[in-house]
Design a protein around this motif. Structure first.
Motif, short mmCIF file in Angstrom:
data_model
loop_
_atom_site.label_atom_id
_atom_site.label_comp_id
_atom_site.label_asym_id
_atom_site.label_seq_id
_atom_site.Cartn_x
_atom_site.Cartn_y
_atom_site.Cartn_z
N GLU A 1 13.57 -7.24 -5.89
CA GLU A 1 12.37 -6.74 -6.74
C GLU A 1 13.25 -5.05 -7.01
O GLU A 1 13.00 -4.72 -7.68
N LEU A 2 13.61 -3.90 -6.11
CA LEU A 2 13.05 -2.49 -5.57
C LEU A 2 15.45 -2.63 -6.24
O LEU A 2 14.83 -0.89 -7.10
N THR B 1 16.60 -3.82 -8.49
CA THR B 1 16.66 -4.63 -10.30
C THR B 1 15.41 -4.05 -11.03
O THR B 1 15.67 -2.76 -11.84
N ARG B 2 14.13 -3.63 -10.47
CA ARG B 2 13.04 -3.52 -11.75
C ARG B 2 12.48 -2.12 -11.07
O ARG B 2 12.55 -1.66 -12.64
N VAL B 3 12.76 -2.12 -9.63
CA VAL B 3 12.16 -0.47 -9.53
C VAL B 3 13.09 0.63 -9.69
O VAL B 3 12.70 1.95 -10.30
N ARG B 4 14.11 0.60 -9.14
CA ARG B 4 15.46 1.70 -9.85
C ARG B 4 15.34 1.96 -11.16
O ARG B 4 15.34 3.35 -11.48
N ARG B 5 14.73 0.62 -11.45
CA ARG B 5 15.42 1.49 -13.32
C ARG B 5 13.61 2.32 -14.28
O ARG B 5 13.41 2.64 -15.09
N PHE C 1 13.41 -10.74 5.41
CA PHE C 1 12.57 -8.97 5.15
C PHE C 1 13.38 -8.04 3.97
O PHE C 1 13.24 -7.60 4.07
N LEU C 2 14.72 -8.98 3.95
CA LEU C 2 15.81 -7.98 2.60
C LEU C 2 14.71 -9.03 1.46
O LEU C 2 15.40 -8.19 0.42
N LEU C 3 14.18 -9.85 1.69
CA LEU C 3 13.97 -10.54 -0.46
C LEU C 3 13.17 -8.75 -1.13
O LEU C 3 13.80 -8.88 -2.21
N LEU D 1 9.41 2.05 0.09
CA LEU D 1 8.13 0.64 -0.89
C LEU D 1 8.70 -0.11 -0.05
O LEU D 1 8.23 -0.51 -0.12
N TRP D 2 10.26 -0.23 0.39
CA TRP D 2 10.60 -1.66 1.51
C TRP D 2 9.46 -1.35 2.88
O TRP D 2 9.40 -2.49 3.17
N GLY D 3 9.53 -0.72 2.97
CA GLY D 3 8.19 -0.62 4.47
C GLY D 3 7.12 -0.59 3.99
O GLY D 3 6.94 -2.20 4.41
#
Length: 272
Positions: free
Chosen positions: A65-66, A68-72, A59-61, A260-262
Motif C-alpha cells: 500500500e505504501l 503504490t497508493r500512499v507514495r503518489r 509485517f511487510l504487507l 506510516l509503516w510503523g
C-alpha cells in the motif's frame, strides 16, 4: 504428508478462530496464522531462521500500500471544512444512536460539515456542552465502499492544550503535536455515555476540572481547521511530510513512509 497436513490444519484452525466475536480468540487466530506460516517455510528447509523470516513477511504487507497508493498521494496544505448534509444512515454506523445519546447528556447540535483527503471523505456532526466545557463529534470516514464511524470528545485548557477521548480505531497517520493529548478507548466501545464517563475520568486524573475553558460554538469548525494546519506544520518540521513543488500540497517523505509503516504494524498487532 504429515508436514503438509500440519500446515493446512493450522491455517484452517486460524481461519476458524479469526471468525470469532471475541477479541482474545481472534488474536489467538492471528498467532496461529504466524505459526502456520513459520512451519510453511521451516518444513521444506529445516532452518528456523527461514521460518522466522517467512512469518515476518506478514509485517511487510503494508509496504504494498505504501509504495503504490500512499507514495503518489498529494494532500492539500490548507483544507477547509464545508457544510454538508448528513449521509445515509445505512453508511453511518451507530450515528443516530450516538447523536441521540449526546442530546440525552445535554449536548447541543452545532453543525454538520466535512472535507476530503486524498479520496477519503470525512463527515463531522458537531455538538457542544457549556457545563461540560467540551465539544463532542460523531465522525464518518468513507473511502470507496469502506466506511467506519467513531466518537470524539474534546476539551481545551487555558494553556492552549487539547485533551481528547476517542474510540478512533486506527493509529494516527501524522505525528501529533505535544499540545494534543489523546485518551484512546477500545474501538468496540461505541456507547457515548461510557466514552463521556471515560473523558471525565481522564480530565480528573490530570487535575484539569478547574482549568478548562468553555468552547465557543461559533469557533468549533475554525478550531478544527487550525488544529489540522498546526499538525501539518509540526510534521513538516519533523520531516514526516514535505511540500510538493507547487507549494500548495504535501506528500510523505521517506521518513514519513517508515513512520506510516510503523503505524500500520501497530494496527495489525492491536486490531488482529
Amino acid at each position: 504428508m504429515r508436514e503438509t497436513l500440519t500446515v493446512i490444519g493450522l491455517f484452517v484452525v486460524a481461519v476458524a478462530l479469526r471468525s470469532s466475536c471475541r477479541n482474545s480468540v481472534r488474536k489467538l487466530g492471528a498467532v496461529l496464522f504466524l505459526t502456520a506460516t513459520f512451519f510453511l517455510f521451516y518444513f521444506p528447509t529445516g532452518m528456523i531462521g527461514v521460518g522466522v523470516l517467512g512469518a515476518g513477511m506478514w509485517f511487510l504487507l503494508p509496504w504494498i500500500e505504501l509504495l503504490t497508493r500512499v507514495r503518489r498521494m498529494r494532500l492539500p496544505l490548507n483544507n477547509r471544512l464545508s457544510h454538508r448534509a448528513p449521509p445515509d444512515p445505512s453508511f453511518f454506523p451507530n450515528a443516530p444512536e450516538s447523536a441521540a445519546a449526546m442530546e440525552e447528556d445535554g449536548f447541543e447540535h452545532v453543525s454538520d460539515c466535512g472535507w476530503e483527503w486524498a479520496g477519503m471523505k470525512q463527515f463531522f456532526r458537531l455538538y457542544w456542552h457549556p457545563e461540560e466545557r467540551a465539544v463532542a463529534a460523531v465522525c464518518l470516514c468513507e473511502q470507496c465502499d469502506v466506511a467506519f464511524a467513531f466518537i470524539s470528545i474534546t476539551s481545551y485548557d487555558c494553556s492552549g492544550n487539547i485533551w481528547r477521548t476517542t474510540n478512533f480505531p486506527f493509529a494516527p497517520t501524522l505525528r501529533c503535536p505535544p499540545y494534543i493529548r489523546w485518551n484512546h478507548v477500545p474501538c468496540e466501545r461505541s456507547c457515548f455515555h461510557q466514552i463521556l464517563q471515560n473523558h471525565r475520568e481522564y480530565l480528573t486524573k490530570n487535575k484539569l476540572d478547574a482549568k478548562l475553558r468553555v468552547p465557543d460554538p461559533e469557533e468549533i469548525e475554525d478550531s478544527i481547521e487550525k488544529e489540522m494546519r498546526r499538525q501539518v506544520e509540526h510534521n513538516l518540521e519533523a520531516g514526516i511530510i514535505r511540500l510538493t513543488p507547487d507549494g500548495h500540497h504535501f506528500k510523505y517523505s521517506g521518513r514519513g513512509m517508515i513512520f506510516l509503516w510503523g503505524q500500520f504494524v501497530k494496527d495489525m498487532i492491536r486490531l488482529c
